[in-house]
Each structure stands twice: as structure tokens, then as C-alpha cells.
Design an enzyme around this catalytic site. Sequence first.
Site, PDB file in Angstrom:
ATOM      1  N   TRP A  76     -57.662 -37.063 -18.275  1.00 52.07           N
ATOM      2  CA  TRP A  76     -58.282 -36.077 -17.381  1.00 52.07           C
ATOM      3  C   TRP A  76     -59.385 -36.732 -16.557  1.00 52.07           C
ATOM      4  O   TRP A  76     -59.500 -36.489 -15.353  1.00 52.07           O
ATOM      5  CB  TRP A  76     -58.840 -34.903 -18.201  1.00 52.07           C
ATOM      6  N   PHE A 116     -45.558 -24.568 -24.230  1.00 55.25           N
ATOM      7  CA  PHE A 116     -46.340 -24.153 -25.388  1.00 55.25           C
ATOM      8  C   PHE A 116     -46.218 -25.156 -26.546  1.00 55.25           C
ATOM      9  O   PHE A 116     -46.117 -26.348 -26.319  1.00 55.25           O
ATOM     10  CB  PHE A 116     -45.981 -22.721 -25.788  1.00 55.25           C
ATOM     11  N   LYS A 152     -51.547 -30.156 -22.163  1.00 53.20           N
ATOM     12  CA  LYS A 152     -50.234 -30.767 -22.385  1.00 53.20           C
ATOM     13  C   LYS A 152     -49.662 -31.370 -21.099  1.00 53.20           C
ATOM     14  O   LYS A 152     -49.181 -32.517 -21.095  1.00 53.20           O
ATOM     15  CB  LYS A 152     -49.281 -29.728 -22.970  1.00 53.20           C
ATOM     16  N   ARG A 195     -41.766 -28.772 -15.254  1.00 46.21           N
ATOM     17  CA  ARG A 195     -41.320 -27.457 -14.776  1.00 46.21           C
ATOM     18  C   ARG A 195     -42.134 -27.025 -13.552  1.00 46.21           C
ATOM     19  O   ARG A 195     -43.254 -27.468 -13.351  1.00 46.21           O
ATOM     20  CB  ARG A 195     -41.480 -26.396 -15.862  1.00 46.21           C
ATOM     21  N   ALA A 232     -41.554 -20.652 -22.242  1.00 43.31           N
ATOM     22  CA  ALA A 232     -41.047 -20.943 -23.583  1.00 43.31           C
ATOM     23  C   ALA A 232     -41.265 -19.801 -24.563  1.00 43.31           C
ATOM     24  O   ALA A 232     -40.682 -19.807 -25.645  1.00 43.31           O
ATOM     25  CB  ALA A 232     -41.685 -22.216 -24.122  1.00 43.31           C
ATOM     26  N   PHE A 278     -62.868 -34.600 -25.062  1.00 39.22           N
ATOM     27  CA  PHE A 278     -63.976 -33.893 -24.432  1.00 39.22           C
ATOM     28  C   PHE A 278     -65.278 -34.611 -24.782  1.00 39.22           C
ATOM     29  O   PHE A 278     -65.404 -35.171 -25.886  1.00 39.22           O
ATOM     30  CB  PHE A 278     -64.045 -32.445 -24.915  1.00 39.22           C
ATOM     31  N   LYS A 286     -55.916 -17.670 -15.142  1.00 43.33           N
ATOM     32  CA  LYS A 286     -56.106 -18.906 -14.396  1.00 43.33           C
ATOM     33  C   LYS A 286     -55.387 -20.066 -15.078  1.00 43.33           C
ATOM     34  O   LYS A 286     -55.695 -20.434 -16.195  1.00 43.33           O
ATOM     35  CB  LYS A 286     -57.602 -19.215 -14.277  1.00 43.33           C
ATOM     36  N   THR A 304     -51.348 -32.166 -18.364  1.00 43.64           N
ATOM     37  CA  THR A 304     -52.253 -33.246 -17.973  1.00 43.64           C
ATOM     38  C   THR A 304     -51.931 -34.521 -18.749  1.00 43.64           C
ATOM     39  O   THR A 304     -51.875 -35.623 -18.190  1.00 43.64           O
ATOM     40  CB  THR A 304     -53.713 -32.821 -18.225  1.00 43.64           C
TER      41      THR A 304
END
Length: 560
Positions: free
Chosen positions: A414, A305, A75, A98, A277, A386, A109, A77
Amino acid sequence: MADFLSDIEIAQKAEMQVINKIADKAEIPEKYVENYGKYKAKIDYRYLQNDLSGKDDANLILVTAINPTPAGEGKTTTTIGLGDALNKLGKKTMIALREPSLGPVFGVKGGAAGGGYAQVVPMEDINLHFTGDFHAIGAANNLLAAMLDNHIHQGNELDIDLKRITWRRAVDMNDRQLRNITDGLGSKMDGVARQDGFDITVASEIMAVFCLSSDIIDLKEKLAKMVVAYNRKGEPVTCGQINAQGAMAVLLKDALKPNLVQTLEGTPTFIHGGPFANIAHGCNSVIATKMASKIADYVVTEAGFGADLGAEKFIDIKCRLSGLKPKAVVVVATVKALKYNGGVAKADLNDENLEALEKGIPNLLKHIENVTQVYGLPAVVAINAFPTDTEAELTLVAKKCNELGVNVALSEVWSKGGDGGIKLAEEVLKLIEEGKEHTYAYDTNSTIKEKIEAICKRVYGADGVDYAPAVNKLIAEFERLGFGNMPICMAKNQYSLTDDPTVLGRPTGFRITIRDLTISAGAGFIVALTGTIMKMPGLPKVPAAEKIDVDVDGKISGLF
């Protein structure tokens, strides 16, 4: 290529512009720019009041997502890549995000600086101490806790009930050991022994107040209203009665200034504030969003989220309390995450599985319906691409979304940065032309139960709501005390539309249980806690911190 470099390696290879050039690009006057080194700056919030008050608002674009999964959605990215893409199309664009919490950075991670070639930099600084905002918020939180306990120690003039102290200490770290503690042990001079505990800093009401304040005076007024305890008569005791708000505002005065950084492609970006959130309202600061909206023609922002949590709170809380008006919404998903929602194990997500994908897509469709039907806003789905996504899988997702009247754009930000977001940006620009006004999920003049049930039924898809016996008493008390007309901030796990994180997809026939209710009178909302959600996370079995290191030259490794 991004395939062979980690996020931190890509960021470290970037040639950043000095932050004053980014400020110049955004046409921010030099007198309002306060440098934090070469690549970060704070922008005085008085710029918004003094120079920008009469300017038109930008087209505000909200980026949300499906329920998060271990497969990842991307999100942040997507938000960054979309901002870069809009600039490539000649649109004066800013991004508003944020700040990351150290808890997730060192725990599970994950940071909040994007990924691949759609990142904000300097990513190491942003994901670590940054400009110290969270430390200031934690210090203000703990100053209030110290002054509260000192008031009790010095004679308890306000007749505070030791069993009804609601203000907890805070630290910006996942530390389950601090969830429930006993403090004040020892001699009489060591304080009053009582049950206590810590919340993670992002869950502090001060974080919410900080993000919803319009200036320093508004901040002080909101801090003063915060309920910290109840007296023996059952009346609320506020921060203002402890006389702490002035000193707290002193600690927060510099933190209140939005942080200016840049994307890898030089798009000006505000990163400011960071409530989660799942336990708070999950949006960056009103000051940063409004400032960006007066500087640029287009502003891309995100809420934490999925659309059941972040987007719901963005509209029902942040927009309601600030007057912000989003023009379009992007719902981010991945084929992998949808297959995970359809029951595929993480290890098998690279394999084509149309049957599982069809089972998982309803989760995406529910989030789309929340945006388009509950809030009345136009939406586009961004499929974060992907290499393992097959043509058949992408076609199926597009077909199901088109049936709801929503288009799908493949996002390749990405791997390609802004160039990979051009198609998404073009779809967003079309949506903005529709000129729709958002609606809300509920009327704040409804009862507390009516508002909770509107969120649970309309946004989550629940059949109804169950309340713990103690909650019914709290509802009656809050309404008696005059808090009944506030918005609701639902504290719910992020992984499921239900209050059970193991229930994936789009379940039906479920009910939501409200186990506790707290008042955030300063922030201006009531928090309803569901399931087992808590305000202090713990570290996983193998924390990400174990892999993070620094060499003799100060170069950081292992940070994503």
C-alpha cells in the site's frame, strides 16, 4: 507520501502508459487489441483460441483473505502489489481481477482497483462504467425478462406457471425498493400482473455464465440452459425455449472480450467480470484467467471475500468447471482485523492488545486450514502492514501461523508498491516449487445434501445443516430433474464463518440453515441460500455517493 494522499489522488498523479505499450509488453498482437481510449483496451477472445491454445499454463497464484471486517484486509491491494513485486523479481507476470459493481462504489465506500501505491489505473474508469460490460449483462438479463413476459402475454404456449417464474430483472445499483415489486398492472395490453423483483446485476445468472464461458458458442449454449420458470406440470422452462439466447449473445459479444489495463507500475492486468462471492461464485472470467495464463509465466488472481466463500468457489466451481490449477495461495489479514475478530471496537484497533489478537487469530487459522487441509495447497499469510502494528503483535501472528507450518510475510505494498511486496513474492515462489495439486471439498457425484454438508462442516466448521421444509422438496425435485450432480454455490454472509454476520472469530457448536435453493443450470451449479442473504443490497444511511463529485474540468473527487 501515501499517508497524505487519497487513493484517487495517487491514481490521478500517475503517469500512465498508453495501453498499446502495455499490450506490447504482454506481447499481444496488435490485431487482437481494441482500444477504448488511450488507457483501456479489450482483447479479442479469439486470441486465446487462435494463437495461445498450445502454450503452457502459467503458475497460477490465488489471493484470498480472512472474513472481511470494517478494519479492512486489503486483498485486492495485495494482489496488485504482489504482481508488481513478481515483475520486479524478473518474472513475467500478469494480474487477473474482477470488475467493480456500481452498488458498492456508491453504497458502502469501496471499489476494486486496489489502494495506495498498489492500484490499477485508470481507477475512476474502472470503478465506474469502465467498458460497459455490466450494462451489457444487465441488458441481456432484462431482454430475457421482457421476452419471457411477452411470451406469457402472447398466449403462454409453454403453459408457464405464473407462480413459478424464477427469472428476475437486474440493475447494477443497491436499491432495496426493487427487491419485491408487482408489475404488469394496468390494462390487458400492459402485460400480466404478477409478483416480480430485481437482483443486482452481479447476482444475475448471466454474470456467472459470462464468467464461466470459454467462447461465444459456449456462452450461447450456457445461456440456452438457464431455467427461467416452471410450467404447470412442474417441468423447467429454459431460456432456449424462449429463443432468447442468440439475441442475448449479440448484446454480450463485445463484453466477452477481456479488458486490459495497467497497474501504477505498468504490470499488464485483465479486469473482467464481477460476481459477488457472498451471492455468486465471486471470480473473474475464465477467459481472462486462461488468456493471462497463456501470456505470462505467473498470474496473480483473487477471489471474493474470505477463503470460506471466494476461495472455496474458486476451487470447487471455477477450477472444477474450467480445469484451472492454482499452485499457491496467499491469505491476507491485518493485525487490526484480527483484533476486531477478538472483540475490540473499531475505535480502539490502533492500541496494542495481545489478548484480543490471540482471540481473533483463530479466524485466520481456519482460513489457512481450509487452504492447506481441505484443498491441499501451500499457503503463505500476507500481513497487510499498518504503522500501528507492534512488534509483539506481528510476532504473535507469525508464531501461531508457523505452528500450522505456514510462513508469514509482511506486505507493505500500500505504501511502497511492488517494492513492499518483495518478501511476499519470494515466499510465493518457494511455495510454487512444492508443485502440489489441489483437491476438492466434495465429489460432485455426491447428493445435494452431502455436498452442502461437506462445505458447511469442512469449510465453515459447522456441526451440521438444517433445511427449511420447502428446501427438502426442492432438493428432491432438482435431483429428479437431473441437476443433482452439479457443484454447490453457497450464498452466505461474508462477515462470519456462520450464517449469522454478528458471530466473529472461529465459532464452534453452530449449525447452518438452508432457507432456499435455486438452480443455475446455465452456469452449472446449484445456489443454496443461507441466513438472511439477499441478491439485492440496499444503500447505507450515508451512501458513499453523497461525497462523490466532479468539477468543471471533469476531475472526479470523493471516489475513495
